[in-house]
Design a protein around this motif. Structure first.
Motif, PDB file in Angstrom:
ATOM      1  N   SER A  31       0.842  -1.187   0.000  1.00 35.47           N
ATOM      2  CA  SER A  31       0.000   0.000   0.000  1.00 35.47           C
ATOM      3  C   SER A  31       0.882   1.243   0.000  1.00 35.47           C
ATOM      4  O   SER A  31       1.939   1.275   0.620  1.00 35.47           O
ATOM      5  N   ARG A  32       0.438   2.236  -0.729  1.00 29.66           N
ATOM      6  CA  ARG A  32       1.170   3.485  -0.859  1.00 29.66           C
ATOM      7  C   ARG A  32       0.889   4.376   0.345  1.00 29.66           C
ATOM      8  O   ARG A  32      -0.253   4.566   0.741  1.00 29.66           O
ATOM      9  N   GLN A  33       1.944   4.910   0.938  1.00 31.63           N
ATOM     10  CA  GLN A  33       1.785   5.872   2.022  1.00 31.63           C
ATOM     11  C   GLN A  33       1.928   7.284   1.480  1.00 31.63           C
ATOM     12  O   GLN A  33       1.176   8.170   1.838  1.00 31.63           O
ATOM     13  N   ALA A  34       2.909   7.492   0.613  1.00 31.35           N
ATOM     14  CA  ALA A  34       3.131   8.792  -0.017  1.00 31.35           C
ATOM     15  C   ALA A  34       3.938   8.576  -1.282  1.00 31.35           C
ATOM     16  O   ALA A  34       4.693   7.615  -1.376  1.00 31.35           O
ATOM     17  N   CYS A  35       3.778   9.463  -2.259  1.00 31.05           N
ATOM     18  CA  CYS A  35       4.622   9.379  -3.450  1.00 31.05           C
ATOM     19  C   CYS A  35       4.486  10.638  -4.289  1.00 31.05           C
ATOM     20  O   CYS A  35       3.511  11.372  -4.174  1.00 31.05           O
ATOM     21  N   ALA A  36       5.499  10.852  -5.117  1.00 35.19           N
ATOM     22  CA  ALA A  36       5.490  11.945  -6.088  1.00 35.19           C
ATOM     23  C   ALA A  36       6.336  11.488  -7.276  1.00 35.19           C
ATOM     24  O   ALA A  36       7.430  10.968  -7.093  1.00 35.19           O
ATOM     25  N   GLY A  37       5.810  11.670  -8.476  1.00 34.85           N
ATOM     26  CA  GLY A  37       6.552  11.344  -9.681  1.00 34.85           C
ATOM     27  C   GLY A  37       6.552   9.883 -10.071  1.00 34.85           C
ATOM     28  O   GLY A  37       7.103   9.522 -11.101  1.00 34.85           O
ATOM     29  N   ILE A  38       5.954   9.019  -9.257  1.00 35.97           N
ATOM     30  CA  ILE A  38       5.891   7.584  -9.546  1.00 35.97           C
ATOM     31  C   ILE A  38       4.419   7.200  -9.620  1.00 35.97           C
ATOM     32  O   ILE A  38       3.651   7.517  -8.704  1.00 35.97           O
ATOM     33  N   ALA A  39       4.024   6.550 -10.695  1.00 37.97           N
ATOM     34  CA  ALA A  39       2.622   6.167 -10.882  1.00 37.97           C
ATOM     35  C   ALA A  39       2.297   4.964 -10.020  1.00 37.97           C
ATOM     36  O   ALA A  39       2.498   3.821 -10.438  1.00 37.97           O
ATOM     37  N   LEU A  40       1.827   5.208  -8.816  1.00 38.04           N
ATOM     38  CA  LEU A  40       1.448   4.127  -7.909  1.00 38.04           C
ATOM     39  C   LEU A  40       0.010   4.326  -7.457  1.00 38.04           C
ATOM     40  O   LEU A  40      -0.324   5.360  -6.876  1.00 38.04           O
ATOM     41  N   PRO A  41      -0.857   3.349  -7.715  1.00 41.82           N
ATOM     42  CA  PRO A  41      -2.200   3.426  -7.154  1.00 41.82           C
ATOM     43  C   PRO A  41      -2.124   3.254  -5.633  1.00 41.82           C
ATOM     44  O   PRO A  41      -1.038   3.103  -5.070  1.00 41.82           O
ATOM     45  N   LEU A  77      14.696 -10.132   6.725  1.00 38.73           N
ATOM     46  CA  LEU A  77      15.074  -9.409   5.515  1.00 38.73           C
ATOM     47  C   LEU A  77      16.494  -9.776   5.123  1.00 38.73           C
ATOM     48  O   LEU A  77      17.362  -9.872   5.977  1.00 38.73           O
ATOM     49  N   ARG A  78      16.725  -9.967   3.845  1.00 37.09           N
ATOM     50  CA  ARG A  78      18.073 -10.284   3.381  1.00 37.09           C
ATOM     51  C   ARG A  78      18.924  -9.036   3.221  1.00 37.09           C
ATOM     52  O   ARG A  78      20.145  -9.118   3.187  1.00 37.09           O
ATOM     53  N   SER A  79      18.283  -7.872   3.088  1.00 34.77           N
ATOM     54  CA  SER A  79      19.021  -6.624   2.923  1.00 34.77           C
ATOM     55  C   SER A  79      18.179  -5.468   3.443  1.00 34.77           C
ATOM     56  O   SER A  79      16.963  -5.585   3.546  1.00 34.77           O
ATOM     57  N   ILE A  80      18.829  -4.357   3.748  1.00 35.59           N
ATOM     58  CA  ILE A  80      18.111  -3.164   4.207  1.00 35.59           C
ATOM     59  C   ILE A  80      18.070  -2.084   3.131  1.00 35.59           C
ATOM     60  O   ILE A  80      17.499  -1.024   3.339  1.00 35.59           O
ATOM     61  N   HIS A  81      18.664  -2.350   1.966  1.00 39.05           N
ATOM     62  CA  HIS A  81      18.619  -1.417   0.843  1.00 39.05           C
ATOM     63  C   HIS A  81      18.959  -2.165  -0.447  1.00 39.05           C
ATOM     64  O   HIS A  81      19.477  -3.276  -0.415  1.00 39.05           O
ATOM     65  N   GLY A  82      18.641  -1.538  -1.560  1.00 39.10           N
ATOM     66  CA  GLY A  82      18.934  -2.158  -2.848  1.00 39.10           C
ATOM     67  C   GLY A  82      18.540  -1.253  -3.993  1.00 39.10           C
ATOM     68  O   GLY A  82      18.097  -0.121  -3.791  1.00 39.10           O
ATOM     69  N   ALA A  83      18.675  -1.747  -5.197  1.00 42.48           N
ATOM     70  CA  ALA A  83      18.342  -0.992  -6.402  1.00 42.48           C
ATOM     71  C   ALA A  83      16.837  -1.005  -6.641  1.00 42.48           C
ATOM     72  O   ALA A  83      16.139  -1.945  -6.250  1.00 42.48           O
ATOM     73  N   ALA A  84      16.344   0.038  -7.273  1.00 39.08           N
ATOM     74  CA  ALA A  84      14.925   0.138  -7.615  1.00 39.08           C
ATOM     75  C   ALA A  84      14.795   0.773  -8.996  1.00 39.08           C
ATOM     76  O   ALA A  84      15.638   1.580  -9.392  1.00 39.08           O
ATOM     77  N   THR A  85      13.747   0.404  -9.721  1.00 43.54           N
ATOM     78  CA  THR A  85      13.435   1.045 -10.991  1.00 43.54           C
ATOM     79  C   THR A  85      11.943   1.299 -11.065  1.00 43.54           C
ATOM     80  O   THR A  85      11.146   0.538 -10.509  1.00 43.54           O
ATOM     81  N   TRP A  86      11.567   2.374 -11.761  1.00 45.14           N
ATOM     82  CA  TRP A  86      10.172   2.746 -11.924  1.00 45.14           C
ATOM     83  C   TRP A  86      10.048   3.647 -13.137  1.00 45.14           C
ATOM     84  O   TRP A  86      11.032   4.175 -13.642  1.00 45.14           O
ATOM     85  N   PHE A  87       8.805   3.839 -13.599  1.00 43.57           N
ATOM     86  CA  PHE A  87       8.540   4.782 -14.667  1.00 43.57           C
ATOM     87  C   PHE A  87       8.290   6.136 -14.022  1.00 43.57           C
ATOM     88  O   PHE A  87       7.411   6.286 -13.180  1.00 43.57           O
ATOM     89  N   SER A  88       9.086   7.117 -14.418  1.00 47.69           N
ATOM     90  CA  SER A  88       8.980   8.459 -13.845  1.00 47.69           C
ATOM     91  C   SER A  88       7.941   9.280 -14.604  1.00 47.69           C
ATOM     92  O   SER A  88       8.071   9.492 -15.813  1.00 47.69           O
ATOM     93  N   LEU A  89       6.936   9.737 -13.894  1.00 47.39           N
ATOM     94  CA  LEU A  89       5.926  10.603 -14.503  1.00 47.39           C
ATOM     95  C   LEU A  89       6.511  11.973 -14.839  1.00 47.39           C
ATOM     96  O   LEU A  89       6.085  12.618 -15.786  1.00 47.39           O
ATOM     97  N   THR A  90       7.490  12.416 -14.062  1.00 48.44           N
ATOM     98  CA  THR A  90       8.077  13.739 -14.287  1.00 48.44           C
ATOM     99  C   THR A  90       9.082  13.741 -15.433  1.00 48.44           C
ATOM    100  O   THR A  90       9.287  14.763 -16.074  1.00 48.44           O
ATOM    101  N   ARG A  91       9.700  12.604 -15.701  1.00 49.33           N
ATOM    102  CA  ARG A  91      10.712  12.529 -16.759  1.00 49.33           C
ATOM    103  C   ARG A  91      10.211  11.833 -18.017  1.00 49.33           C
ATOM    104  O   ARG A  91      10.782  11.995 -19.082  1.00 49.33           O
ATOM    105  N   GLY A  92       9.195  10.981 -17.894  1.00 44.26           N
ATOM    106  CA  GLY A  92       8.641  10.306 -19.058  1.00 44.26           C
ATOM    107  C   GLY A  92       9.393   9.062 -19.499  1.00 44.26           C
ATOM    108  O   GLY A  92       9.197   8.576 -20.606  1.00 44.26           O
ATOM    109  N   PHE A  93      10.245   8.527 -18.650  1.00 33.78           N
ATOM    110  CA  PHE A  93      10.975   7.298 -18.960  1.00 33.78           C
ATOM    111  C   PHE A  93      11.323   6.584 -17.667  1.00 33.78           C
ATOM    112  O   PHE A  93      11.134   7.119 -16.575  1.00 33.78           O
TER     113      PHE A  93
END
Length: 132
Positions: A31-41, A77-93
């Motif tokens: 569930s989304r708590q907060a976001c900006a620039g990432i298309a998350l329902p 948890l196996r890690s406390i941080h890592g890489a992430a990818t998403w479609f940026s609404l502000t950049r278009g890619f």
């Protein structure tokens, strides 16, 4: 167990996209708590591909990819941080960034059975609260 993570770019001064998301590892839902620039329902499902964890929507479209996010059979948890990818609404890619653990919330049953241990790597995380 519920886990809160922050997703943002490696350089938040150049890319202002971010999201704060709760992952419910028992229900395999997020569930989304907060976001900006990432298309998350408001919410969706968690899909583990083996190489990454995907946050998907109702149409099974991957919205956010969390590299290295995994929970083992002992609810650790196996890690406390890592890489992430998403479609940026502000950049278009698609944008590459990172995810970071913010908080871990365990149920009373998990606490009674001794499953309430810090993530691998030892000591509890400074600045991250473990809620009960």
């Amino acid at each position: 167990m519920r886990v809160s993570i922050l997703v943002n770019s490696v350089d938040p001064t150049a890319c202002h996209d971010y999201a704060v998301v709760w992952l419910d590892t028992t229900r395999r839902a997020w569930s989304r708590q907060a976001c900006a620039g990432i298309a998350l329902p408001a919410h969706g499902e968690i899909l583990d591909t083996g190489n990454a964890t995907l946050l998907i929507d109702a149409d099974a479209t991957a919205l956010l990819t969390l590299g290295g996010f995994a929970i083992d059979a002992h609810e650790q948890l196996r890690s406390i941080h890592g890489a992430a990818t998403w479609f940026s609404l502000t950049r278009g890619f698609s944008v590459s960034g990172a995810w970071h653990l913010r908080a871990v919330e365990r149920t009373a049953a998990e606490l009674r059975t001794g499953r309430a241990r810090p993530p691998r790597g030892g000591a509890p995380l400074a600045g991250h609260d473990e809620r009960r």
